[in-house]
Design a protein around this motif. Sequence first.
Motif, PDB file in Angstrom:
ATOM      1  N   UNK A  45      29.592  -2.236  19.169  1.00 33.48           N
ATOM      2  CA  UNK A  45      30.162  -0.542  18.733  1.00 33.48           C
ATOM      3  C   UNK A  45      30.966  -0.488  17.330  1.00 33.48           C
ATOM      4  N   UNK A  46      31.392  -1.741  17.004  1.00 33.59           N
ATOM      5  CA  UNK A  46      32.060  -1.708  15.589  1.00 33.59           C
ATOM      6  C   UNK A  46      31.141  -2.295  14.618  1.00 33.59           C
ATOM      7  N   UNK A  47      31.419  -1.739  13.302  1.00 33.41           N
ATOM      8  CA  UNK A  47      30.572  -2.073  12.170  1.00 33.41           C
ATOM      9  C   UNK A  47      30.932  -3.325  11.624  1.00 33.41           C
ATOM     10  N   UNK A  48      30.173  -4.215  10.948  1.00 30.87           N
ATOM     11  CA  UNK A  48      30.690  -5.551  10.267  1.00 30.87           C
ATOM     12  C   UNK A  48      29.375  -6.426  10.828  1.00 30.87           C
ATOM     13  N   UNK A 103      25.640   3.162  15.329  1.00 29.45           N
ATOM     14  CA  UNK A 103      24.416   3.304  15.773  1.00 29.45           C
ATOM     15  C   UNK A 103      23.419   2.366  15.787  1.00 29.45           C
ATOM     16  N   UNK A 104      23.472   1.523  14.570  1.00 32.76           N
ATOM     17  CA  UNK A 104      22.567   0.592  14.432  1.00 32.76           C
ATOM     18  C   UNK A 104      22.853  -0.801  14.299  1.00 32.76           C
ATOM     19  N   UNK A 105      22.236  -1.915  14.749  1.00 33.78           N
ATOM     20  CA  UNK A 105      22.644  -2.889  15.081  1.00 33.78           C
ATOM     21  C   UNK A 105      21.442  -4.066  14.577  1.00 33.78           C
ATOM     22  N   UNK A 154      22.998   9.428  22.257  1.00 33.14           N
ATOM     23  CA  UNK A 154      23.934  10.026  23.076  1.00 33.14           C
ATOM     24  C   UNK A 154      25.114  10.110  22.306  1.00 33.14           C
ATOM     25  N   UNK A 155      26.197  10.794  22.341  1.00 29.60           N
ATOM     26  CA  UNK A 155      27.435  11.010  21.670  1.00 29.60           C
ATOM     27  C   UNK A 155      28.278   9.862  22.354  1.00 29.60           C
ATOM     28  N   UNK A 156      28.170   9.504  23.393  1.00 35.41           N
ATOM     29  CA  UNK A 156      29.006   8.395  23.887  1.00 35.41           C
ATOM     30  C   UNK A 156      28.444   6.825  23.496  1.00 35.41           C
TER      31      UNK A 156
END
Length: 353
Positions: A45-48, A103-105, A154-156
Amino acid sequence: MTKLLLASSFKFITLVSSITLASNALACATCGCSLSPDGALGYATNSGWGISLDDSFINQNQLRSGTGTISAAQVQALTGQEVENQTINRYLTLGLSYSSGTDWNFKLSLPYIDRSHSTYGTDATLPLTSSQLSSASATGLGDIKLIASYQGWLPTKNLGVQVGIKLPSGNYGGASVSNTNGTVGQGSVGRNPVGFGPAGNSGSTYLDTSLNVGNGSTDLILGSYYFQPVSQNFDAFINGQYQFSMKQELNQTGADYRPGNQSNLSFGLRYEADPLIVPQLQINLTHKNADSGALADRNDTAGNVAYLSPGVTMSVMQNTRIYAFLQVPIYSNLSGYQLFPRYTASLGMSTHF
Protein backbone atom coordinates in the motif's frame (compact mmCIF):
# COMPACT_ATOMS: atom_id res chain seq x y z
CA MET A 1 -18.38 -34.29 5.12
CA THR A 2 -14.78 -32.99 4.97
CA LYS A 3 -14.18 -34.58 1.56
CA LEU A 4 -17.45 -33.12 0.28
CA LEU A 5 -16.42 -29.65 1.51
CA LEU A 6 -12.99 -29.90 -0.14
CA ALA A 7 -14.49 -31.16 -3.40
CA SER A 8 -16.83 -28.15 -3.40
CA SER A 9 -13.85 -25.89 -2.76
CA PHE A 10 -12.08 -27.20 -5.87
CA LYS A 11 -15.20 -26.51 -7.92
CA PHE A 12 -14.99 -22.98 -6.54
CA ILE A 13 -11.38 -22.72 -7.79
CA THR A 14 -12.59 -23.42 -11.31
CA LEU A 15 -15.30 -20.77 -10.89
CA VAL A 16 -12.73 -18.22 -9.64
CA SER A 17 -10.56 -18.97 -12.66
CA SER A 18 -13.46 -18.45 -15.03
CA ILE A 19 -14.33 -15.10 -13.43
CA THR A 20 -10.69 -14.04 -13.63
CA LEU A 21 -10.49 -14.95 -17.31
CA ALA A 22 -13.59 -12.92 -18.04
CA SER A 23 -12.35 -9.92 -16.20
CA ASN A 24 3.21 -23.02 -10.31
CA ALA A 25 6.70 -28.30 -12.87
CA LEU A 26 7.04 -31.81 -11.37
CA ALA A 27 5.30 -35.06 -12.13
CA CYS A 28 2.94 -34.09 -9.33
CA ALA A 29 -0.05 -31.78 -8.92
CA THR A 30 1.93 -29.76 -6.34
CA CYS A 31 4.69 -28.45 -8.53
CA GLY A 32 6.20 -25.92 -6.17
CA CYS A 33 5.07 -24.10 -3.08
CA SER A 34 1.40 -23.01 -3.07
CA LEU A 35 1.82 -20.68 -0.08
CA SER A 36 0.63 -17.09 -0.62
CA PRO A 37 3.57 -14.72 0.18
CA ASP A 38 1.22 -11.74 -0.24
CA GLY A 39 -1.03 -13.21 2.40
CA ALA A 40 1.98 -13.80 4.64
CA LEU A 41 3.44 -10.30 4.28
CA GLY A 42 0.39 -8.20 3.42
CA TYR A 43 -0.40 -6.38 0.20
CA ALA A 44 1.63 -3.34 -0.86
CA THR A 45 0.00 0.00 0.00
CA ASN A 46 3.08 2.25 0.09
CA SER A 47 5.05 3.60 -2.86
CA GLY A 48 8.68 2.69 -3.47
CA TRP A 49 10.93 -0.29 -4.14
CA GLY A 50 10.97 -3.64 -2.41
CA ILE A 51 13.15 -6.74 -2.26
CA SER A 52 12.00 -10.16 -1.09
CA LEU A 53 13.64 -13.56 -0.73
CA ASP A 54 11.78 -16.84 -0.27
CA ASP A 55 13.34 -20.24 0.47
CA SER A 56 11.03 -23.26 0.10
CA PHE A 57 11.83 -26.93 0.71
CA ILE A 58 9.66 -29.73 -0.68
CA ASN A 59 10.59 -33.38 -0.18
CA GLN A 60 8.38 -35.62 -2.33
CA ASN A 61 8.99 -39.05 -0.81
CA GLN A 62 5.54 -40.60 -0.59
CA LEU A 63 3.82 -42.40 -3.48
CA ARG A 64 0.13 -41.57 -3.76
CA SER A 65 -2.72 -42.38 -6.13
CA GLY A 66 -6.19 -40.91 -5.91
CA THR A 67 -6.79 -39.96 -2.28
CA GLY A 68 -4.51 -42.56 -0.69
CA THR A 69 -0.96 -43.86 -0.48
CA ILE A 70 0.41 -46.75 -2.51
CA SER A 71 3.56 -48.83 -2.12
CA ALA A 72 6.39 -48.98 -4.65
CA ALA A 73 5.79 -52.72 -5.06
CA GLN A 74 2.14 -52.11 -5.96
CA VAL A 75 3.15 -49.55 -8.60
CA GLN A 76 5.82 -51.87 -10.01
CA ALA A 77 3.20 -54.58 -10.52
CA LEU A 78 1.41 -52.35 -13.05
CA THR A 79 2.58 -52.93 -16.62
CA GLY A 80 4.81 -50.15 -17.94
CA GLN A 81 4.33 -47.91 -14.90
CA GLU A 82 7.39 -45.97 -13.69
CA VAL A 83 8.25 -46.42 -10.01
CA GLU A 84 9.55 -43.08 -8.77
CA ASN A 85 11.51 -42.97 -5.52
CA GLN A 86 12.04 -39.37 -4.38
CA THR A 87 12.20 -35.77 -5.58
CA ILE A 88 13.80 -33.14 -3.34
CA ASN A 89 13.11 -29.54 -4.36
CA ARG A 90 14.70 -26.36 -3.05
CA TYR A 91 13.31 -23.10 -4.45
CA LEU A 92 15.16 -19.85 -3.71
CA THR A 93 13.17 -16.95 -5.20
CA LEU A 94 14.35 -13.36 -5.38
CA GLY A 95 11.58 -10.80 -5.80
CA LEU A 96 12.02 -7.20 -6.98
CA SER A 97 8.96 -4.96 -6.71
CA TYR A 98 7.95 -1.36 -7.33
CA SER A 99 4.80 0.41 -6.17
CA SER A 100 3.82 3.71 -7.76
CA GLY A 101 1.42 4.42 -4.91
CA THR A 102 -1.64 2.72 -3.50
CA ASP A 103 -2.95 1.57 -6.91
CA TRP A 104 -0.19 -0.13 -8.93
CA ASN A 105 2.44 -2.70 -8.01
CA PHE A 106 4.91 -4.52 -10.27
CA LYS A 107 6.90 -7.58 -9.21
CA LEU A 108 9.66 -9.56 -10.91
CA SER A 109 10.33 -13.07 -9.53
CA LEU A 110 13.67 -14.76 -10.21
CA PRO A 111 13.68 -18.41 -9.02
CA TYR A 112 16.77 -20.54 -8.53
CA ILE A 113 15.92 -24.25 -8.40
CA ASP A 114 17.94 -27.11 -6.92
CA ARG A 115 16.21 -30.43 -7.62
CA SER A 116 17.34 -34.03 -7.19
CA HIS A 117 15.25 -36.92 -8.47
CA SER A 118 15.59 -40.70 -8.25
CA THR A 119 13.56 -43.47 -9.88
CA TYR A 120 13.54 -47.25 -10.26
CA GLY A 121 12.28 -46.99 -13.85
CA THR A 122 9.65 -49.23 -15.42
CA ASP A 123 11.31 -52.68 -15.35
CA ALA A 124 9.00 -54.93 -13.32
CA THR A 125 11.55 -57.79 -13.21
CA LEU A 126 14.24 -55.99 -11.17
CA PRO A 127 14.30 -55.64 -7.37
CA LEU A 128 13.47 -52.32 -5.74
CA THR A 129 16.94 -51.88 -4.25
CA SER A 130 19.30 -48.91 -4.12
CA SER A 131 21.51 -50.44 -6.84
CA GLN A 132 18.62 -50.11 -9.30
CA LEU A 133 18.03 -46.42 -8.64
CA SER A 134 18.74 -43.84 -11.33
CA SER A 135 19.48 -40.31 -10.08
CA ALA A 136 19.58 -36.88 -11.69
CA SER A 137 20.16 -33.34 -10.46
CA ALA A 138 18.71 -30.22 -12.08
CA THR A 139 19.93 -26.83 -10.85
CA GLY A 140 19.87 -23.31 -12.20
CA LEU A 141 17.69 -20.30 -12.94
CA GLY A 142 14.05 -21.27 -13.33
CA ASP A 143 11.27 -19.57 -15.28
CA ILE A 144 10.99 -15.84 -14.55
CA LYS A 145 7.64 -14.24 -13.71
CA LEU A 146 6.56 -10.61 -14.08
CA ILE A 147 3.22 -9.65 -12.48
CA ALA A 148 1.39 -6.31 -12.40
CA SER A 149 -1.24 -5.68 -9.72
CA TYR A 150 -3.91 -2.97 -9.66
CA GLN A 151 -5.95 -2.25 -6.52
CA GLY A 152 -7.53 1.12 -7.30
CA TRP A 153 -11.06 -0.19 -7.74
CA LEU A 154 -12.30 0.72 -4.26
CA PRO A 155 -11.59 3.76 -2.04
CA THR A 156 -10.32 1.30 0.60
CA LYS A 157 -7.71 -0.10 -1.88
CA ASN A 158 -8.31 -3.67 -0.71
CA LEU A 159 -9.54 -5.30 -3.94
CA GLY A 160 -7.00 -6.03 -6.65
CA VAL A 161 -6.48 -7.79 -9.96
CA GLN A 162 -3.28 -9.23 -11.38
CA VAL A 163 -1.95 -9.82 -14.89
CA GLY A 164 1.40 -11.44 -15.48
CA ILE A 165 3.61 -13.54 -17.69
CA LYS A 166 5.95 -16.48 -17.12
CA LEU A 167 8.92 -16.69 -19.49
CA PRO A 168 10.84 -19.83 -20.59
CA SER A 169 14.13 -18.67 -19.05
CA GLY A 170 15.07 -21.96 -17.37
CA ASN A 171 16.74 -24.87 -19.16
CA TYR A 172 14.22 -27.35 -20.56
CA GLY A 173 13.81 -30.22 -23.01
CA GLY A 174 14.18 -33.94 -23.53
CA ALA A 175 14.99 -36.58 -26.12
CA SER A 176 14.44 -35.80 -29.80
CA VAL A 177 12.11 -37.81 -32.05
CA SER A 178 15.04 -39.69 -33.58
CA ASN A 179 16.36 -40.63 -30.11
CA THR A 180 13.91 -43.47 -29.52
CA ASN A 181 15.71 -44.78 -26.42
CA GLY A 182 16.07 -41.34 -24.82
CA THR A 183 19.83 -41.84 -24.49
CA VAL A 184 21.85 -38.78 -23.48
CA GLY A 185 24.03 -37.55 -26.33
CA GLN A 186 21.99 -39.17 -29.10
CA GLY A 187 19.74 -36.22 -29.90
CA SER A 188 17.71 -33.80 -27.81
CA VAL A 189 15.29 -30.89 -28.10
CA GLY A 190 15.14 -27.76 -26.00
CA ARG A 191 17.95 -26.04 -24.11
CA ASN A 192 20.41 -28.10 -22.07
CA PRO A 193 18.04 -30.83 -20.81
CA VAL A 194 19.30 -32.81 -17.82
CA GLY A 195 20.20 -36.51 -17.98
CA PHE A 196 20.42 -39.27 -15.39
CA GLY A 197 23.80 -40.51 -14.23
CA PRO A 198 25.12 -43.82 -15.65
CA ALA A 199 23.85 -46.04 -12.81
CA GLY A 200 20.41 -47.62 -12.40
CA ASN A 201 17.56 -48.72 -14.65
CA SER A 202 17.27 -45.34 -16.40
CA GLY A 203 20.98 -44.57 -16.45
CA SER A 204 22.24 -42.16 -19.15
CA THR A 205 18.73 -41.26 -20.34
CA TYR A 206 17.09 -37.84 -20.21
CA LEU A 207 15.22 -36.68 -17.14
CA ASP A 208 11.44 -36.22 -17.47
CA THR A 209 10.72 -32.91 -19.22
CA SER A 210 8.55 -31.72 -16.30
CA LEU A 211 11.46 -32.17 -13.87
CA ASN A 212 13.88 -29.77 -15.54
CA VAL A 213 14.24 -26.30 -13.96
CA GLY A 214 12.21 -24.79 -16.83
CA ASN A 215 9.49 -26.15 -19.10
CA GLY A 216 9.88 -24.09 -22.30
CA SER A 217 6.46 -22.49 -21.95
CA THR A 218 5.35 -18.86 -22.06
CA ASP A 219 2.36 -18.58 -19.71
CA LEU A 220 -0.28 -15.96 -19.01
CA ILE A 221 -1.10 -15.41 -15.32
CA LEU A 222 -4.43 -13.90 -14.22
CA GLY A 223 -5.50 -13.33 -10.65
CA SER A 224 -7.43 -11.34 -8.10
CA TYR A 225 -7.32 -10.72 -4.34
CA TYR A 226 -9.27 -9.14 -1.50
CA PHE A 227 -8.30 -8.36 2.10
CA GLN A 228 -10.36 -6.92 4.93
CA PRO A 229 -10.26 -6.48 8.74
CA VAL A 230 -12.91 -8.76 10.28
CA SER A 231 -12.53 -7.67 13.93
CA GLN A 232 -10.30 -5.49 16.09
CA ASN A 233 -7.37 -7.94 15.89
CA PHE A 234 -8.07 -10.14 12.86
CA ASP A 235 -7.53 -9.51 9.15
CA ALA A 236 -8.73 -11.91 6.46
CA PHE A 237 -7.65 -12.33 2.85
CA ILE A 238 -8.48 -14.40 -0.20
CA ASN A 239 -6.64 -14.61 -3.51
CA GLY A 240 -6.90 -16.70 -6.63
CA GLN A 241 -4.58 -17.15 -9.58
CA TYR A 242 -4.86 -18.98 -12.90
CA GLN A 243 -1.88 -19.82 -15.11
CA PHE A 244 -2.03 -21.31 -18.60
CA SER A 245 0.42 -21.90 -21.41
CA MET A 246 0.11 -19.64 -24.47
CA LYS A 247 3.25 -20.66 -26.41
CA GLN A 248 5.49 -23.70 -26.18
CA GLU A 249 9.11 -23.85 -27.35
CA LEU A 250 8.84 -27.65 -27.36
CA ASN A 251 6.46 -27.80 -30.32
CA GLN A 252 8.06 -30.33 -32.68
CA THR A 253 5.86 -33.19 -33.85
CA GLY A 254 6.66 -36.21 -31.69
CA ALA A 255 8.77 -34.13 -29.27
CA ASP A 256 6.28 -31.58 -27.98
CA TYR A 257 5.33 -30.59 -24.44
CA ARG A 258 2.67 -28.36 -22.89
CA PRO A 259 2.33 -27.96 -19.09
CA GLY A 260 -1.16 -28.36 -17.69
CA ASN A 261 -3.15 -25.29 -16.69
CA GLN A 262 -3.12 -24.57 -12.96
CA SER A 263 -5.45 -22.76 -10.55
CA ASN A 264 -4.52 -21.71 -7.01
CA LEU A 265 -6.82 -20.38 -4.31
CA SER A 266 -5.59 -19.23 -0.88
CA PHE A 267 -7.46 -17.73 2.03
CA GLY A 268 -6.52 -17.07 5.62
CA LEU A 269 -6.56 -15.08 8.84
CA ARG A 270 -3.88 -12.84 10.39
CA TYR A 271 -3.89 -12.08 14.14
CA GLU A 272 -2.58 -8.52 14.50
CA ALA A 273 -2.93 -7.70 18.18
CA ASP A 274 0.86 -7.21 18.21
CA PRO A 275 2.06 -5.56 14.96
CA LEU A 276 5.58 -6.91 15.52
CA ILE A 277 4.56 -10.59 15.68
CA VAL A 278 1.64 -11.70 13.50
CA PRO A 279 0.56 -15.37 13.72
CA GLN A 280 -1.58 -16.50 10.83
CA LEU A 281 -3.20 -19.47 9.20
CA GLN A 282 -3.66 -20.13 5.49
CA ILE A 283 -5.53 -22.75 3.50
CA ASN A 284 -4.02 -23.29 0.04
CA LEU A 285 -5.91 -25.14 -2.71
CA THR A 286 -4.45 -26.20 -6.06
CA HIS A 287 -6.09 -27.71 -9.13
CA LYS A 288 -3.79 -28.80 -11.97
CA ASN A 289 -4.71 -30.24 -15.36
CA ALA A 290 -2.56 -32.94 -16.94
CA ASP A 291 0.50 -32.07 -19.00
CA SER A 292 0.19 -32.91 -22.69
CA GLY A 293 2.43 -33.75 -25.61
CA ALA A 294 4.80 -36.57 -26.59
CA LEU A 295 7.32 -35.56 -23.88
CA ALA A 296 4.68 -35.31 -21.14
CA ASP A 297 3.81 -37.76 -18.41
CA ARG A 298 0.15 -37.39 -19.25
CA ASN A 299 -1.19 -39.95 -16.78
CA ASP A 300 0.60 -38.74 -13.64
CA THR A 301 0.49 -34.92 -13.61
CA ALA A 302 -3.07 -33.86 -12.73
CA GLY A 303 -4.83 -33.52 -9.41
CA ASN A 304 -6.33 -31.52 -6.56
CA VAL A 305 -4.43 -30.67 -3.37
CA ALA A 306 -5.28 -28.81 -0.14
CA TYR A 307 -2.78 -27.58 2.45
CA LEU A 308 -3.26 -26.23 5.97
CA SER A 309 -0.48 -23.68 6.50
CA PRO A 310 0.24 -22.22 9.94
CA GLY A 311 2.94 -19.58 10.18
CA VAL A 312 4.15 -16.31 11.64
CA THR A 313 5.37 -12.97 10.28
CA MET A 314 7.68 -10.77 12.36
CA SER A 315 8.98 -7.23 11.98
CA VAL A 316 12.72 -7.30 12.69
CA MET A 317 13.56 -3.69 11.82
CA GLN A 318 11.97 -0.73 10.10
CA ASN A 319 10.29 -1.79 6.80
CA THR A 320 11.72 -5.34 7.07
CA ARG A 321 9.71 -8.46 7.87
CA ILE A 322 10.43 -12.17 7.95
CA TYR A 323 8.06 -15.14 7.87
CA ALA A 324 8.09 -18.88 8.46
CA PHE A 325 5.39 -21.34 7.38
CA LEU A 326 4.82 -25.07 7.46
CA GLN A 327 2.37 -26.46 4.90
CA VAL A 328 0.70 -29.73 5.88
CA PRO A 329 -1.39 -31.57 3.25
CA ILE A 330 -4.93 -32.28 4.44
CA TYR A 331 -6.35 -33.59 1.16
CA SER A 332 -5.08 -34.83 -2.19
CA ASN A 333 -6.73 -36.51 -5.16
CA LEU A 334 -4.01 -37.26 -7.71
CA SER A 335 -4.26 -38.90 -11.11
CA GLY A 336 -2.01 -41.87 -11.76
CA TYR A 337 0.87 -42.51 -9.36
CA GLN A 338 2.71 -39.48 -8.06
CA LEU A 339 5.36 -38.56 -5.52
CA PHE A 340 3.90 -36.33 -2.84
CA PRO A 341 5.37 -34.37 0.10
CA ARG A 342 4.43 -34.97 3.73
CA TYR A 343 5.04 -31.27 4.39
CA THR A 344 6.44 -28.12 2.79
CA ALA A 345 8.57 -25.58 4.66
CA SER A 346 8.99 -21.92 3.65
CA LEU A 347 11.10 -19.07 5.04
CA GLY A 348 11.03 -15.58 3.62
CA MET A 349 11.88 -11.93 4.11
CA SER A 350 10.84 -8.64 2.58
CA THR A 351 12.12 -5.08 2.88
CA HIS A 352 10.89 -1.81 1.37
CA PHE A 353 12.68 1.48 0.83
